[in-house]
Enzyme design. Structure first.
Site, mmCIF file in Angstrom:
data_model
loop_
_atom_site.group_PDB
_atom_site.id
_atom_site.type_symbol
_atom_site.label_atom_id
_atom_site.label_comp_id
_atom_site.label_asym_id
_atom_site.label_seq_id
_atom_site.Cartn_x
_atom_site.Cartn_y
_atom_site.Cartn_z
ATOM 1 N N SER A 214 -6.922 11.197 -4.433
ATOM 2 C CA SER A 214 -5.658 11.626 -4.342
ATOM 3 C C SER A 214 -5.216 12.837 -5.481
ATOM 4 O O SER A 214 -6.118 13.579 -5.552
ATOM 5 C CB SER A 214 -4.619 10.458 -4.670
ATOM 6 O OG SER A 214 -3.539 10.835 -4.518
ATOM 7 N N PHE B 246 0.769 4.314 6.764
ATOM 8 C CA PHE B 246 1.411 4.176 5.281
ATOM 9 C C PHE B 246 2.226 5.467 4.575
ATOM 10 O O PHE B 246 2.731 5.174 3.460
ATOM 11 C CB PHE B 246 0.300 3.685 4.185
ATOM 12 C CG PHE B 246 -0.815 2.542 4.920
ATOM 13 C CD1 PHE B 246 -1.989 2.819 5.122
ATOM 14 C CD2 PHE B 246 -0.132 1.197 4.977
ATOM 15 C CE1 PHE B 246 -2.669 1.833 5.857
ATOM 16 C CE2 PHE B 246 -0.953 0.191 5.450
ATOM 17 C CZ PHE B 246 -2.184 0.360 5.863
#
Lengths: 548, 344
Positions: free
Chosen positions: B190, B237
């Site tokens: 990420s 999500f």
């Protein structure tokens, strides 16, 4: 409900690749039952496998309920008090209750009514000198017995290295070698090494130099059997502790977090009684009293029982503290009663002496800040005290202890653990922003140095600095019949804010650990606060409706 | 949107094991509580909720760890993970910086994820991941506890990454015997993947070799709304709205998502042509809404003639590498191992 869930999963089209794995996971494993999901446990979450589907369902429900509030964001739920995030099921459940209750105004029960004026935390100026009346309650009993140290071991050795300098490593290496020589009873070698340490230490600077010096001195004492004098003047130690209190936030944190728990336990009571296992200068109590005075609906009647060691010059130190607090109580409008008890050891206390009033009349809190670990030096000590605590029928017991493993059976292990621990502690003092050589800093270091000396040079009943980590205290309390009272996100937040008020240099960190709060330097926890109630009673301070 | 909620949840649950779903959903829930509409962040609650683990000198599954404060001024800390050796099964403090043994010992500098705002080097999820990397790569792993947004915006995270990089590069005890150099790989998931890219670029500029970049679901973006963002918004999500929030929190005020930090090969970006950029392993989850940006990144590397291997995991969601309970996890770990060991 579970059936529906499985139907949904069954009817979906699963990508061929992982279907075999998924299929297995989605079936309820009959053996899993009461076991925690292992994979989540590693990540810090305790969820029973058999509860997984239920937790998932609750998460879905929350998602749906929150979906409509998305536009405003749901960050106002951040004002909710959260407890024990490791218990995912409980956490989600609480949020569901909270969210269903109200969407914008937080429930008043969960407001920060345990918050109090942080400025109330006193400094040295809190206590101008005052005359006192004599009159002591006296218990003098001295029992000399040998003891064996507790042998359960922890599985983590956390280390934060500050110095990677060449000389630092050599110094540590020599300290370790010396300790090993001592352990092996090779005193000739140990003697040579201890002298070498002195040389190496003199070329170091800062925290490492000081720590090394204290450890070297302690080793020397052990080697030459020049043990520190038995029980030093306790008022001297109290003075040292005052300096320590001023220099760094550890004691303030301890008092603050313990007081949070006590305040919450006292929230509905009209008469309250705090039994302080180590009154010392009473630094913990002005802030609590201020908070009680500010309570909406008015303060309760406040009774304080302070326990302390006998003074060599026969002064009544306890009464002096009692008087100062009485003055404060009068100033702020609290009904106040004080009693001091002199005892060589907490194990000498009998609960009947303390005039415990029935719980319907008076709510009791027992407070032990760094007072329980010395009891491990005598056999039966801690057991006696714990059973005394139970007899006091407290609503809450607050315990603060060093987060360290200084009571293992092997000297070298204790030495190593202590070296890591005090290195970190001394380093935090360096970084505490106190300008170079100040009285406070020097005294604080001396305060810690005496602990080092005790851990390294003493044995048997003299070795009182028998620090044990939270996991061990937890086991002990739970075995003895106590249940945890969780400290929540409000206490956490305020403790964090306290740190930024008092501590310059932001290496200090608060961590939540299964309902307890720990203060550490960077990633190394150094002290831990926990709160307890008698199992089978309700604490009244938590959202969860759980009753054992 | 409200009506499609139910469909979203069910779709989501189809593709991940139940415990993964619970884990990532609770993160999502917690993160929703932390982001405020005005761009501020509830840091106290974030730290309260984050599950952390201490370093541990006692080896667990053959790996021990310790923390080092490498920059007192900024409080920059790294967690170092080393394999326990047969000779020293219980390392003590003098063993910590003992020279690595081996002709070639990879050192992986790892940057944890969290969209620049969440998590720490001592977060349990990342401690676990780093320990795995030690095992599968036979490497030393250095996890960097970089400063986070919104309190510390660009370029703080990159600066911290660079400080850590220089520190690692200058440790004699991390040098491989073969050439007395530190064999550095940069890795991250990420936002950590994003940081790895930028630190690599800086390393190359400074003439220091990086042997490879490993980017797991790296966080990139841009002003344009891509097809994957529109198609997958809110489905697995992650929402576009939260992505936007994190970029606003990280990028300098007033900057948009075409800032080169966010969009390195975008309109304000720079081609890496002619620059000795390391080989890259880029893992893209097929159910990650920002995949178009990640794929554009890969394309940018290719166009500049850089060696890059793309691992496109079709049915993977974000966070698949946090739990070893799915095939994507194992595939990726094998690839990472191969990527690192091919230099040994």
């Amino acid at each position: 409900m579970k059936r529906d869930h499985q139907e949904i999963s069954g009817s979906g089209s699963n990508p061929a690749e992982s279907s075999s794995i998924k299929g297995k996971l989605w079936e309820e494993d009959p053996d899993a039952g009461g076991m925690d999901d292992e994979l989540l446990a590693v990540l810090g979450y305790k969820v029973r496998s058999s509860d997984m589907a239920d937790v998932a369902q609750k998460l879905e429900m929350l998602e749906k309920v929150m979906g409509t509030a998305q536009e405003d964001g749901i960050s106002q739920l951040g004002d909710t008090v959260h407890f024990n995030p490791s218990d995912l099921s409980g956490w989600v459940q609480n949020l569901l209750i909270e969210f269903n209750g109200s969407t914008t105004t937080p429930d008043p029960n969960f407001n920060d009514d345990s918050e109090y004026d942080l400025r109330a935390i006193p400094g040295v100026a809190a206590y101008p000198p005052v005359k006192s009346d004599p009159g002591l309650e006296n218990t003098r009993k001295r029992a000399k017995t040998e003891s064996s140290s507790s042998s359960s071991s922890t599985t983590t050795r956390p280390v934060v290295l500050i110095d990677s300098q060449e000389t630092g490593v050599r110094l540590v290496h020599t300290l370790m070698a010396c300790a090993e020589a001592v352990q092996q009873d090779n005193l000739k070698l140990a003697d040579a090494l201890v002298k070498h340490i002195g040389l190496l230490a003199s070329s170091q600077t800062g925290a490492m130099r000081k720590v090394a010096t204290y450890f070297a001195e302690a080793l020397a004492r052990r080697i030459y059997r020049i043990f520190p004098p038995d029980s030093l003047d306790p008022s001297y130690n109290d003075k040292l502790q005052m300096h320590f209190y001023e220099t760094c936030p550890y004691l303030k944190f301890a008092h603050f977090t313990a007081n949070q728990a006590i305040l919450e336990a006292f929230s509905m009571a009209n008469r309250v009684h705090v039994i302080d296992f180590g009154l010392k200068q009473g630094m913990q109590w002005p802030a609590l009293m201020q908070a009680l005075a500010l309570r909406p609906g008015g303060p309760p009647a406040f009774r304080l029982t302070g326990i302390g060691p006998p003074q060599p010059d026969d002064t009544d130190a306890l009464q002096q503290v009692g008087w100062k607090l009485a003055e404060l109580a009068e100033r702020i409008g609290i009904e106040f009663e004080f009693r001091g008890f002199v005892a060589n050891s907490l194990a000498d206390l009998e609960p009947e002496m303390l005039d415990i009033r029935p719980p319907e009349i008076e709510v009791v809190a027992v407070n032990a800040v760094f007072e329980l670990h010395p009891l491990l030096a005598r056999p039966g000590g801690i057991e006696k005290v714990v059973s005394s605590i139970k007899a006091m029928k407290p609503k809450i017991v607050t315990v603060v202890e060093q987060e360290a493993n200084h009571n293992g059976p092997v000297f070298l292990d204790r030495f190593t653990e202590a070296l890591h621990y005090y290195s970190t502690l001394f380093d935090s003092l360096e970084g505490s922003g106190v300008a170079p050589p100040s009285q406070d800093l020097a005294m604080s270091e001396l305060y810690l140095g005496r602990q080092i000396c005790n851990v390294v040079a003493c044995e048997g009943m003299d070795r009182v600095e028998r620090h044990e980590p939270l996991t061990q205290w937890r086991t002990r309390m739970e075995t003895a019949g106590f249940s945890p009272v969780h400290l929540g996100s409000n206490a956490y937040k305020q403790a964090s804010m306290l740190l930024s008020l008092f501590a310059s240099g932001d290496g200090y960190r608060v961590e939540e650990n299964n309902g307890c709060l720990m203060l550490g330097w960077h990633t190394r926890p150094l002290i831990a606060t926990s709160a307890w109630r008698l199992a089978g009673t309700e604490s009244g301070s938590e959202l969860t409706q759980e009753l054992s | 949107m409200a009506g499609s909620n139910e469909v979203n949840l069910n779709e989501c649950k189809m593709v991940v094991p139940l415990n993964t779903w619970v884990l990532i959903s609770s993160f999502k829930l917690a993160y929703n509580l932390l982001r405020r509409p005005d761009g501020t962040f509830n840091r106290h609650l974030a730290e309260f909720l984050d599950r952390k683990v201490p370093a541990n000198l006692n080896p667990v599954d053959g790996v021990f760890s310790f923390d080092v404060l490498i920059d007192r001024a900024t409080g920059l800390l790294c967690r170092i993970y080393r394999p326990a050796t047969a000779e020293e099964p219980e390392p003590n403090i003098v063993e910590l910086e003992k020279p690595v043994v081996g002709d070639v010992v990879p050192v992986i500098i790892f940057f944890h994820g969290g969209s620049f705002a969440h998590s720490s080097a001592n977060s349990a999820i990342y401690d676990t991941l780093c320990r795995r990397l030690v095992g599968i790569c036979k490497a030393v792993v250095v996890s960097v506890n970089y400063r986070r947004a919104p309190e510390n915006r660009y370029p703080c995270a990159y600066d911290d990454g660079w400080t850590a990089f220089k520190w690692v590069n200058s440790r004699s005890w991390l040098q491989s015997r073969k050439d007395s150099k530190v064999h550095i790989y940069l890795a991250g998931d990420s936002s950590g993947g994003n940081i790895a890219h930028h630190v690599a670029a800086r390393a190359v500029e400074s003439g220091i070799d990086v042997l490879g970049n490993i980017l797991l679901n790296p966080m990139f973006g841009g002003q344009e709304r891509t097809e994957s963002e529109k198609r997958l918004d809110g489905k697995y999500f992650v929402t576009l709205r939260d992505r936007d929030w994190y970029w606003r929190a990280f990028l300098p005020e007033g900057e948009n998502r075409d800032h080169p930090a966010c969009n390195p090969f975008g309109p304000n970006g720079r081609s890496l042509e002619g620059i000795k950029f390391p080989k890259s392993l880029v893992v893209v989850a097929g159910l990650d809404l920002i995949q178009d940006w990640q794929l554009a990144y890969v394309e940018g590397l290719r166009k500049a003639g850089k060696e890059v291997k793309l691992l496109y995991m079709e049915q993977a969601t974000i966070g698949f590498y946090l739990l070893p309970n799915n095939n994507h996890f194992h595939t990726v770990m094998d690839e990472i191992s191969e990527f690192v060991s091919s230099d040994c």
